[in-house]
Design a protein around this motif. Structure first.
Motif, short mmCIF file in Angstrom:
data_model
loop_
_atom_site.label_atom_id
_atom_site.label_comp_id
_atom_site.label_asym_id
_atom_site.label_seq_id
_atom_site.Cartn_x
_atom_site.Cartn_y
_atom_site.Cartn_z
N MET A 144 75.05 5.69 38.13
CA MET A 144 75.22 6.09 39.54
C MET A 144 76.69 5.97 39.97
N ARG A 145 77.39 5.02 39.33
CA ARG A 145 78.79 4.76 39.73
C ARG A 145 79.74 5.81 39.16
N ARG A 146 79.22 6.75 38.38
CA ARG A 146 80.11 7.77 37.82
C ARG A 146 79.73 9.18 38.28
N VAL A 147 78.89 9.24 39.31
CA VAL A 147 78.43 10.54 39.81
C VAL A 147 79.55 11.22 40.61
N THR A 148 79.73 12.52 40.36
CA THR A 148 80.75 13.27 41.12
C THR A 148 80.11 14.13 42.22
N HIS A 149 78.90 14.67 41.92
CA HIS A 149 78.24 15.56 42.89
C HIS A 149 76.76 15.19 42.98
N VAL A 150 76.22 15.27 44.19
CA VAL A 150 74.79 14.99 44.39
C VAL A 150 74.14 16.18 45.09
N ILE A 151 72.98 16.60 44.59
CA ILE A 151 72.13 17.53 45.36
C ILE A 151 70.80 16.79 45.53
N HIS A 152 70.58 16.34 46.75
CA HIS A 152 69.43 15.47 47.01
C HIS A 152 68.28 16.31 47.59
N ALA A 153 67.42 16.77 46.69
CA ALA A 153 66.28 17.61 47.11
C ALA A 153 64.96 16.88 46.96
N GLY A 154 65.00 15.62 46.61
CA GLY A 154 63.77 14.84 46.45
C GLY A 154 63.29 14.37 47.81
N ALA A 155 62.05 14.59 48.11
CA ALA A 155 61.48 14.17 49.41
C ALA A 155 59.99 14.39 49.38
N ILE A 156 59.31 13.77 50.32
CA ILE A 156 57.92 14.15 50.56
C ILE A 156 57.98 15.28 51.58
N ALA A 157 57.57 16.47 51.13
CA ALA A 157 57.71 17.66 51.99
C ALA A 157 56.34 18.11 52.49
N SER A 158 55.51 17.14 52.81
CA SER A 158 54.13 17.46 53.18
C SER A 158 53.95 17.47 54.69
N PHE A 159 53.14 18.42 55.17
CA PHE A 159 52.84 18.47 56.60
C PHE A 159 51.77 17.46 56.98
N SER A 160 51.13 16.84 55.98
CA SER A 160 50.11 15.83 56.29
C SER A 160 50.81 14.50 56.57
N ALA A 161 50.12 13.64 57.27
CA ALA A 161 50.70 12.32 57.56
C ALA A 161 50.67 11.49 56.28
N HIS A 162 51.76 11.45 55.56
CA HIS A 162 51.82 10.71 54.30
C HIS A 162 52.35 9.31 54.58
N PRO A 163 51.69 8.27 54.05
CA PRO A 163 52.11 6.90 54.40
C PRO A 163 53.53 6.57 53.94
N GLN A 164 54.06 7.32 52.97
CA GLN A 164 55.40 6.97 52.45
C GLN A 164 56.52 7.85 53.01
N LEU A 165 56.22 8.64 54.04
CA LEU A 165 57.25 9.57 54.56
C LEU A 165 58.57 8.86 54.86
N ASP A 166 58.50 7.78 55.61
CA ASP A 166 59.75 7.10 55.99
C ASP A 166 60.38 6.38 54.81
N ALA A 167 59.54 5.75 53.98
CA ALA A 167 60.08 5.00 52.83
C ALA A 167 60.83 5.94 51.88
N VAL A 168 60.33 7.14 51.69
CA VAL A 168 60.98 8.07 50.75
C VAL A 168 62.08 8.87 51.45
N ASN A 169 61.71 9.53 52.55
CA ASN A 169 62.65 10.49 53.15
C ASN A 169 63.79 9.82 53.91
N VAL A 170 63.54 8.64 54.47
CA VAL A 170 64.60 7.98 55.25
C VAL A 170 65.21 6.84 54.41
N SER A 171 64.42 5.79 54.14
CA SER A 171 64.99 4.63 53.43
C SER A 171 65.46 5.04 52.03
N GLY A 172 64.70 5.89 51.35
CA GLY A 172 65.07 6.31 49.99
C GLY A 172 66.38 7.08 50.00
N THR A 173 66.55 7.93 51.00
CA THR A 173 67.80 8.71 51.11
C THR A 173 68.98 7.78 51.35
#
Ligand SMILES: NC(=O)c1ccc[n+]([C@@H]2O[C@H](COP(=O)([O-])OP(=O)(O)OC[C@H]3O[C@@H](n4cnc5c(N)ncnc54)[C@H](OP(=O)(O)O)[C@@H]3O)[C@@H](O)[C@H]2O)c1
Length: 368
Positions: free
Chosen positions: A84-113
């Motif tokens: 991770m300490r040698r990364v030059t470019h990031v494309i962060h496309a990982g997320a929960i992209a569900s319209f349903s109420a997913h219990p991990q939405l904040d943990a993944v999309n906010v805290s994970g980011t």
């Protein structure tokens, strides 16, 4: 150069990895993947690359050394990885992209980011962090042409919890990591691929099919939809990651005024591709209350359709369509990215590649 991509097993991130592999960047890739071992992670990415028809000659440039086994919901799995300490470019496309109420939405999309930002901010060679947001995080209180602005709707104007989490991730990234070379890219609605149609993913295309079968929707024929193909989206994200100098730090990745199409045009193109008569004036603009009445018959017509899930989907996606938003894309075009093809240009490929998939099966892309 070391390019970290998250979400490489998904639709948008998968298209990014596929294009980077074709461009010869395989050895420079670092892919954050949910997996127990690097071997499992590599197998998951390769399965995604098969859906994007990446030729073996390019796919084989990936090895287990390209894989970081990591879960955005558990930063401990990746934050201390020395790569991770040698990364030059990031494309962060990982997320929960569900319209349903997913219990991990904040943990993944906010805290994970935020954890990902923390991990790569320690890289002294970091040049760009492209965060993939969503244009729909602007909320439901605007009208017409939506500008490329950092102002985003607060939770009470978000259409679903997913868009609220994406808005919150953007806000906190900017507030808590002011020194990060951050570029926010907000795609609009991503449907299909210009050459592969729905082979990589049937996401949202099933909704077009369902509306046509129903002959009705909660918006009017003249409402416009801002849709882009996933290969355009990937090319744009790669441009935003690598262009040496950008004029802005926020971009819509969208059809914009030039390439958005009306429901009437989309329905007519779909009908042409299916060899049936367009609905035209037979299309009915219904209210939300009508949906529950109409979906049981639709579900029966579709065979194994789940009527309640269909009603829920029609309500959710109908609410988006009725907003009639066009997301201004002049910033992206101003950077030299060619305009996206309108969805009506490649709907025929989506129809052909969906022929052996029922609507109910195709819905599973969005209701995992
Ligand atoms: N598709 C659209 O229409 C659209 C429109 C606007 C914006 N976007 C944005 O584009 C991005 C990608 O969306 P998509 O449509 O490609 O979604 P997708 O097909 O569901 O892919 C999501 C990706 O994120 C990964 N992921 C989910 N949870 C994770 C976790 N806890 N740790 C690590 N990785 C995780 C998934 O990995 P697994 O394979 O392990 O689940 C998958 O690779 C999202 O940020 C979304 O907001 C999409």
């Amino acid at each position: 150069m070391r390019i970290l991509v998250t979400g490489g097993t998904g639709f948008v991130g998968g298209a990014v990895v596929a294009q980077l592999l074709k461009d010869g960047f395989g050895p420079s890739l670092l892919l954050l993947v949910r997996a127990r071992t690097s071997g499992d992670g590599l197998a998951r990415v390769c399965a995604a690359m098969d859906r994007f028809r990446v030729a073996p000659v390019h796919r084989l440039t990936l090895t287990e050394a390209n894989i970081v086994c990591g879960d955005l919901a558990q930063p401990v799995t990746f934050e201390d990885d020395p790569r991770m300490r040698r990364v030059t470019h990031v494309i962060h496309a990982g997320a929960i992209a569900s319209f349903s109420a997913h219990p991990q939405l904040d943990a993944v999309n906010v805290s994970g980011t935020l954890a990902l930002a923390r991990a790569v901010a320690a890289s002294p060679v970091l040049e760009r962090f492209v965060h993939v947001g969503t244009a729909m995080a602007c909320g439901d209180s605007l009208s017409g042409l939506v500008p490329e602005s950092h102002e985003l709707a607060l939770a009470d104007h978000q259409v679903v919890a997913y868009t609220a989490s994406k808005a919150e991730a953007e806000r906190r990234l900017r507030r808590e990591w002011p020194g990060l070379p951050l570029v926010i890219a907000r795609p609009s609605i991503v449907v299909g691929h210009t050459r592969l149609g729905c082979e990589p993913s049937g996401s949202i295309f099933w909704m077009f099919r369902m509306v046509q079968l129903l002959g009705a929707f909660t918006c009017s024929l003249d409402d416009r939809l801002d849709v882009v193909p996933v290969d355009f989206c990937a090319d744009a994200l790669i441009d935003l990651a690598f262009l040496p100098r950008l004029r802005h730090d926020l971009y819509h990745v969208s059809a914009g005024e030039g390439s958005a199409r009306t429901i009437r045009e989309i329905e007519a193109a779909l009908a042409r591709a299916r060899g049936v008569a367009p609905l035209g004036e037979r299309f009915r603009h219904i209210g939300e209350a009508d949906i529950d009445r109409l979906t049981p018959a639709l579900a029966r017509e579709l065979g194994r359709g789940n009527s309640r899930l269909m009603a829920k989907a029609l309500r959710r996606y109908g609410a988006f369509a009725a907003l009639d938003y066009i997301f201004d894309n002049r910033r992206l075009l101003g950077e030299g990215t060619p305009p996206p093809p309108p969805v009506t240009d490649y709907l025929g490929v989506c129809v052909r590649t969906s022929e052996s998939t029922s609507v109910a099966e195709q819905m599973a892309w969005d209701f995992k």
